[in-house]
Design a protein around this motif. Sequence first.
Motif, mmCIF file in Angstrom:
data_model
loop_
_atom_site.group_PDB
_atom_site.id
_atom_site.type_symbol
_atom_site.label_atom_id
_atom_site.label_comp_id
_atom_site.label_asym_id
_atom_site.label_seq_id
_atom_site.Cartn_x
_atom_site.Cartn_y
_atom_site.Cartn_z
ATOM 1 N N GLU A 209 0.844 -1.211 0.000
ATOM 2 C CA GLU A 209 0.000 0.000 0.000
ATOM 3 C C GLU A 209 0.871 1.250 0.000
ATOM 4 O O GLU A 209 1.930 1.281 0.639
ATOM 5 C CB GLU A 209 -0.894 0.024 1.250
ATOM 6 C CG GLU A 209 -1.969 -1.043 1.282
ATOM 7 C CD GLU A 209 -3.183 -0.698 0.431
ATOM 8 O OE1 GLU A 209 -3.125 0.299 -0.317
ATOM 9 O OE2 GLU A 209 -4.170 -1.444 0.502
ATOM 10 N N GLY A 210 0.418 2.298 -0.704
ATOM 11 C CA GLY A 210 1.111 3.587 -0.685
ATOM 12 C C GLY A 210 2.192 3.690 -1.740
ATOM 13 O O GLY A 210 2.833 2.695 -2.083
ATOM 14 N N GLU B 35 2.337 -2.573 4.409
ATOM 15 C CA GLU B 35 0.929 -2.987 4.406
ATOM 16 C C GLU B 35 0.649 -3.789 3.135
ATOM 17 O O GLU B 35 0.819 -3.290 2.018
ATOM 18 C CB GLU B 35 0.016 -1.750 4.439
ATOM 19 C CG GLU B 35 0.132 -0.908 5.702
ATOM 20 C CD GLU B 35 -0.650 -1.493 6.873
ATOM 21 O OE1 GLU B 35 -1.345 -2.516 6.665
ATOM 22 O OE2 GLU B 35 -0.545 -0.936 7.977
ATOM 23 N N VAL C 177 -1.481 -5.358 0.106
ATOM 24 C CA VAL C 177 -2.709 -4.946 -0.607
ATOM 25 C C VAL C 177 -3.654 -6.135 -0.744
ATOM 26 O O VAL C 177 -4.819 -5.980 -1.089
ATOM 27 C CB VAL C 177 -2.408 -4.370 -2.010
ATOM 28 C CG1 VAL C 177 -1.475 -3.187 -1.922
ATOM 29 C CG2 VAL C 177 -1.858 -5.433 -2.960
ATOM 30 N N PRO D 204 -6.846 -5.630 -5.984
ATOM 31 C CA PRO D 204 -5.720 -4.767 -6.388
ATOM 32 C C PRO D 204 -4.507 -5.528 -6.923
ATOM 33 O O PRO D 204 -3.886 -5.106 -7.894
ATOM 34 C CB PRO D 204 -5.360 -4.014 -5.101
ATOM 35 C CG PRO D 204 -6.592 -4.057 -4.274
ATOM 36 C CD PRO D 204 -7.282 -5.333 -4.610
ATOM 37 N N SER E 90 0.337 -10.723 -1.089
ATOM 38 C CA SER E 90 0.722 -9.540 -1.882
ATOM 39 C C SER E 90 1.972 -9.755 -2.719
ATOM 40 O O SER E 90 2.602 -8.799 -3.154
ATOM 41 C CB SER E 90 0.939 -8.310 -0.982
ATOM 42 O OG SER E 90 -0.243 -7.590 -0.845
ATOM 43 N N MET F 225 0.376 2.480 -5.271
ATOM 44 C CA MET F 225 1.009 1.413 -4.502
ATOM 45 C C MET F 225 2.511 1.371 -4.791
ATOM 46 O O MET F 225 3.006 2.138 -5.613
ATOM 47 C CB MET F 225 0.351 0.070 -4.846
ATOM 48 C CG MET F 225 -1.118 0.022 -4.444
ATOM 49 S SD MET F 225 -1.961 -1.534 -4.827
ATOM 50 C CE MET F 225 -2.290 -1.353 -6.567
#
Length: 475
Positions: free
Chosen positions: A169-170, A184, A186, A199, A228, A262
């Motif tokens: 994430e991010g 984190e 996804v 995602p 992920s 991401m």
Amino acid sequence: MSELREFLELSYSELEDLNLEAKEQRRKRVPAHVIQEQRLKYLTDEKRIKAVTVLFSDLEGRLHMLDYDKKFLVKSYDNLTFDGSSIRGFTAQRESDLRLGIDWSAFYWAPADVFGPGKVLVFGEVIDKQGGTYSADIRGVLKKFSQELHEKQGYTLNAANEIEGFLFEGTDAERLFHETGKFEYVNKGGYYHSLPGDPLREFIDMTAEVQRAMGFENEKDHPEVAPSQFEINYSYGEVVAAADQIQLYKLICRQVANQMGMTASFLPKPVVGVNGSGMHTNVSITKGGKNLFWDPKGEEKISKMAWSFVDRILTHGNDICLLLNASVNAYRRLDPHFEAPNQIKASAVDRGSMIRIPIGNEKSSRVEVRSVGPDANPYMVLYSIFKSGLDGETAKIKNLRQAERYLPDNVYTALENFRESAWTTKLLGADVKGRYADLKQASADRCPRLLGTVVKTPEIQFHHDVYNQLLWNLF
């Protein structure tokens, strides 16, 4: 405003056709002057191209990109100077002027929605003051090695890499790790459990589309074992083209992830307690279209030449470990609890072996080096594997292929092995070997000496793919 600009924007199918045509020229070894003439004519005639992005890699494998105005490049392609002292591992300030040559065979048309309209990409080669291959430009060293083998022995060196990564994430998950202290996921599904439309699946689909458009000739893509985690496989290629595709693969993944809000991370072990990411490197050698590693009557159906190749890599496994596992974080992955390929042996079945002999046929017979981390310099990886496998020594160790020997579990031991090895001096030359070791020593010294069970901020910050230039002045 955009309607006033007439910049090149091609459909994905048009891009794929152009890139596959260029790839076929490269595969057939069309003479360099013929391709150069074609590309210069194309750039001159195609008015919708505004800039040419020239790509090259530093000693650690960090990708650099320079945009040249198209009209300037067409006139000055044979005299592109740049300041080498600002590139880590290249030159001292007193000898900073280097030149970039253009490898016109390594020319790519890129999707406008990912790379911007009106641009094409081409790989460059760094040229020293005498007009030869610059010794710290490992792409140039690999290309020269490969060409000489083809000219003298008719060998074509082939490689295919299975590159794993994580999606977090991010957009700046690695750069901001010192603030967040964690990554984190996804998606928490893992192997085969990512649903269409989530995602991770959307990222994989989009990345695969871009790769296809750029002529990668995809084979399969899927989420990997860890949450992920992803892997997008494509067909094998001649060794320099294969290494170029690794650089493009990582660049495409990062760019697509960034556009989706991401981060695509190629740290070998960003999260403790789950499987790390590897870059399994499959290699073979052909001559006159015949796979020299295949022997239907040989042990595990590979030839004596292939087994000699394997024996030399096993002999030099500790010598070249730092080249295949280039970061502090990479030694977290060489952990036996997670199918880690940390045993210096060869096996058809044991995935803990440094080298695996996959089931193959006349076309696909190959040797798989499993211990490679995805953040290593791909040119360095392929050069050290092929050079060691062909020109290295064979140790007189009893039962070499199954002996109880292990790769280092920390970067300091790997550094010590690398520095003390006579083979790595032959491989790189004393000067480049020293520069590389010093860069790795500096990175190691900024990180905790003991890895422990918690991923530390410095091993992320000084991970060479995302190295923050603002931090250089702190040391």
